[in-house]
Design a protein around this motif. Structure first.
Motif, PDB file in Angstrom:
ATOM      1  N   VAL A   1      -1.815  -2.250  -3.203  1.00 26.05           N
ATOM      2  CA  VAL A   1      -2.522  -1.922  -4.442  1.00 26.05           C
ATOM      3  C   VAL A   1      -1.895  -0.651  -4.992  1.00 26.05           C
ATOM      4  N   SER A   2      -1.369  -0.729  -6.218  1.00 26.22           N
ATOM      5  CA  SER A   2      -0.738   0.439  -6.833  1.00 26.22           C
ATOM      6  C   SER A   2      -1.749   1.337  -7.526  1.00 26.22           C
ATOM      7  N   GLY A   3      -2.828   0.750  -8.051  1.00 27.76           N
ATOM      8  CA  GLY A   3      -3.825   1.550  -8.737  1.00 27.76           C
ATOM      9  C   GLY A   3      -4.926   0.678  -9.302  1.00 27.76           C
ATOM     10  N   ILE A   4      -5.906   1.339  -9.908  1.00 31.95           N
ATOM     11  CA  ILE A   4      -6.979   0.659 -10.629  1.00 31.95           C
ATOM     12  C   ILE A   4      -6.958   1.191 -12.049  1.00 31.95           C
ATOM     13  N   SER A   5      -6.841   0.307 -13.014  1.00 33.72           N
ATOM     14  CA  SER A   5      -6.696   0.715 -14.402  1.00 33.72           C
ATOM     15  C   SER A   5      -7.983   1.318 -14.939  1.00 33.72           C
ATOM     16  N   ASP A   6      -7.865   2.022 -16.080  1.00 27.55           N
ATOM     17  CA  ASP A   6      -9.051   2.620 -16.685  1.00 27.55           C
ATOM     18  C   ASP A   6     -10.023   1.563 -17.190  1.00 27.55           C
ATOM     19  N   SER A   7      -9.543   0.326 -17.315  1.00 25.96           N
ATOM     20  CA  SER A   7     -10.431  -0.763 -17.724  1.00 25.96           C
ATOM     21  C   SER A   7     -11.014  -1.502 -16.525  1.00 25.96           C
TER      22      SER A   7
END
Length: 802
Positions: A460-466
């Motif tokens: 997992v690279s990240g979680i978007s602001d959405s």
């Protein structure tokens, strides 16, 4: 003594300010700021010098600077000041009257640190007592309304040596408070330091930290340091413990509303050495909500350290809670060691970390990861750790949390083993920080994502602001190891996962089945990255793309069509620099001339549509004889103005400077800032420092008089008036202030006020600071009412460049 200087507009400027009302704009010179026309600020040879502080514009209202003082032609320190753009008042800051702050040669030195609550300058002033050497520094708050400076910090007998040394330093200032330390003395010997905070509105200094008997060495030394401050009124620091032969360290939190200091961390018998030694260490960040995490060494009253415990403390209550996993044999070594690490806390009170696993053996068997809730004090294990898939033959399990978001999601990975003696990739996951429910993400259910030996690997690279998770999963063509990596976006409950990136065509798929994409970041509901290109099994560069996080729809961006962007062997490469809040990306694409590198082209892409627009200068002046071009995008403002620089050439292969440019995305128009060249080689240099949200750009260029380099000159630019060279704009108004040139624009304040540095004509080393304004232009009817002289001045203030 209080020194104020109010900036006065000339009569012509006042007339213009009173009558101009149109939304268009031109430039008005308002005058010099700083100290220069009173006793002591002019050398006998006429030299005057004022310099801007590195603080730049403060709160969109204040300017900080220093004006050099002189004795004859000798510089004797400087006077630090704050200029208030709202009141046009200049106030000297710090201490400067009397012998205490004056050197034997008359020098005075003050350093401004900040302006708080729009009325108080925070600074330190060097003490001399008319001697030749510094006797430390005094901290102060200068009221910008009254000019009165109030000393803060400690300077009583406890903080004064027999040689009159007093030394106070400021650590930070924020909101209503200043924090710092003051050195303690006995005769001439330093005996540690006291930590303190000062209330800006009252000027009262209060001691914080720990300093009773347990924190006092036999010679009287007490040492506290304050490291972090929040605008909400909390501070943290450390104090030395002197109860053992070896100095320990205690961590504390201070509530600046009440002045109370509370020791935090773990310091019971379990965390105390047999000789009473204790050591705690805080994490770097104290949250605005008052949470602090850290670790404390474990001893159980023995001689040897047996690991460390993690903790989280609440500044509002002073309570410390041990966090991490530490109960039972799984997290305890045969000798009793337990070891946990932790991260900073989120504002909502979640901290994450890892605890080593031992299973009551002598060997570490991996680690478990967890999230702790400060509000409840509970620690919840995260990741995957049950069954053979996540357990090595010797019992090792290994999970790691990469981050916990403010929205309450943790993400990380757990190593896979399938009961073997070696690692078989890793499973990516996202977890709900409140419940601990962990969900596996990525591609792993089909044969394509499983190697012949059972390896599966996702990240997992990240979680978007959405609220969408994104990452990559390794793919294996026919179960054989390849360089394949597939990018994806997924809902956090894994109910939907969509492949993103560029794939499925011969351009992005090698003949051995390899397809590889990587994610670079996310913002504004979009994810961006690159995908490798191939010819046969040979990688031939990469394509850039942007994907909609909600739908997964991927669009290729960058410049890639035409011979200019294709090497003879088919190689192409585009790279993304960033995605801004307005939904625009910018980056660059490699250029080629046949098989030869020919520089790069800059571009901007709309994340919503994928439309890519080339920006930068591509004319003959910005192209080498070999066809090379180099352009770099600096930034995008409000999804409208793009600015950057392009390298210049003189008809050969050698670069001769650079020119700044501004591109309007709405109109597709671009202007070059090409204002002066050296005749012999056509060298020119310009750069844009910034553009405001309203489209006011400012920067500098190099001025040449024939072959003579006259140095930097300042300019501003607006859509309506084009490029305004300040030397020309102010040529009819500056004689009374003795300017020679305006060399920089430092920053733009509200109301389109701007300020910068310039040189003065009195001597070669003289320099000053000016204030100016981009003011409204009158309607034609109003303009006709102005005097001919004023109209001429206004019209001369612009210089249009195509």
């Amino acid at each position: 003594m209080t020194l104020h200087r109010r900036l006065a507009l000339s009569a012509a400027s006042c007339l213009a300010a009173a009558t101009l009302s149109h939304a268009d704009s031109t430039t008005l010179y308002l005058g010099r700021i700083g100290f220069y026309d009173t006793l002591g600020y002019t050398a006998t040879d006429g030299t005057q010098s004022s310099q801007l502080s590195a603080l730049g514009a403060i709160s969109g209202r204040f300017v900080a600077g220093t004006s050099t003082r002189y004795s004859g032609t000798t510089a004797i320190g400087g006077a630090a000041w704050i200029y208030d753009a709202q009141t046009s008042a200049t106030t000297r800051a710090g201490f400067y009257t009397g012998d205490e702050y004056t050197k034997d040669d008359g020098s005075q030195i003050t350093d401004i640190k900040a302006v708080l609550k729009d009325n108080y300058a925070v600074s330190t002033s060097t003490r001399f007592n008319r001697g030749t050497s510094s006797l430390g520094a005094a901290a102060s708050l200068t009221n910008l309304t009254t000019g009165v400076a109030t000393r803060i910090g400690f300077y009583s007998d406890e903080f004064t040596s027999t040689t009159k040394l007093q030394d106070t330093s400021i650590t930070d200032s924020l909101g209503n408070y200043v924090i710092g330390t003051s050195t303690r003395y006995s005769d001439t010997t330093r005996l540690g330091a006291a930590a303190w905070y000062a209330d800006v509105t009252t000027g009262v200094t209060t001691r914080i930290g720990l300093y009773d008997a347990a924190y006092t060495r036999t010679d009287g030394t007490k040492t506290s340091s304050v490291t972090s401050l929040t605008s909400s009124g909390y501070a943290t620091g450390t104090s030395r413990i002197y109860t053992s032969a070896t100095e320990g360290t205690a961590v504390w939190l201070a509530n600046l509303t009440t002045g109370a200091t509370t020791r935090v961390g773990l310091y019971s018998t379990e965390f105390t050495k047999y000789d009473t030694y204790q050591y705690s260490s805080p994490s770097p960040t104290l949250t605005e909500s008052g949470y602090l995490t850290g670790t404390s060494y474990r001893y159980n009253g023995t001689l040897t350290q047996i690991g460390q415990g993690a903790w989280i403390a609440n500044a509002a209550t002073g309570a410390t809670t041990r966090i991490g996993l530490y109960t039972g044999d799984e997290f305890t070594k045969l000798d009793g060691t337990q070891y946990s690490t932790t991260s900073n806390s989120t504002e909502s009170g979640y901290a994450y970390g890892a605890s080593y696993r031992y299973n009551k053996t002598t060997t570490q068997l991996g680690q478990a990861t967890w999230v702790a809730n400060a509000a409840t004090g509970t620690t919840t294990r995260l990741g995957f750790y049950t069954g053979a898939e996540y357990t090595r033959l010797d019992g090792t399990q290994y999970s790691i949390t990469n981050k916990v978001t403010e929205s309450g999601y943790a993400y990380g990975a757990s190593y896979r083993y399938n009961g073997t003696g070696g690692q078989l990739g890793q499973a990516a996951w996202v977890a709900n920080a409140a419940t601990g429910v962990t969900t596996r993400l990525g591609f792993y259910t089909s044969a394509e994502y499983t190697k012949a030996d059972g390896t599966q690997s996702s990240t997992v690279s990240g979680i978007s602001d959405s609220g969408y998770a994104y990452g990559t999963s390794d793919a294996y063509y026919l179960g054989v190891a390849t360089a394949s990596r597939h990018a994806w976006v997924a809902t956090t409950d894994a109910s939907s996962i969509t492949r993103i990136g560029l794939y499925g065509t011969t351009e992005f798929r090698a003949t051995d089945g390899t397809e590889s994409s990587s994610t670079s970041g996310s913002r504004s509901g979009y994810i961006y990255g690159t995908s490798n290109r191939y010819s046969g099994t040979t990688q031939l560069g990469q394509g850039a793309w942007v994907a909609n996080a909600a739908t997964g729809a991927t669009t290729r961006i960058g410049l890639y069509t035409g011979e200019e962007f294709i090497r003879t062997d088919g190689y192409q490469a585009s790279a993304i620099s960033t995605l801004n809040a307005s939904g625009y990306l910018y980056g660059s694409s490699n250029r080629f001339s046949g098989a030869t590198d020919a520089g790069n082209a800059a571009w901007v892409a709309n994340a919503a549509t994928g439309a890519t627009t080339r920006v930068g200068l591509t004319d003959a002046r910005h192209t080498s004889s070999e066809g090379k071009q180099y352009s770099v995008t600096t930034s995008i403002i409000n999804g409208l103005y793009v600015f950057g620089t392009s390298t210049r050439y003189n008809g050969d292969t050698y670069a001769t400077g650079q020119n700044a440019w501004i591109f309007n995305l709405a109109t597709g128009s671009q202007i070059a800032i090409d204002l002066s060249t050296r005749p012999s080689d056509n060298y020119s240099y310009s750069t844009i420092i910034g553009i405001t949200d309203s489209g006011l750009a400012f920067g500098t260029y190099r001025l040449f008089d024939g072959e003579t380099d006259k140095g930097n000159r300042a300019f501003i630019w607006t859509e309506d008036w084009g490029t305004v060279i300040l030397d020309e704009a102010f040529s009819n108004q500056i004689a009374q202030d003795g300017w020679a040139a305006f060399t920089s624009v430092a920053s733009i304040l509200p109301e389109k006020l701007f300020f910068g540095q310039g040189t003065l004509g009195s001597t070669a080393t003289s320099q000053g600071i000016y204030m100016a304004q981009v003011a409204p232009i009158p309607e034609p009817a109003t303009l006709g009412l102005l005097s001919l002289g004023l109209a001429t001045t206004l019209l001369a203030a612009r210089r249009l460049r195509a």
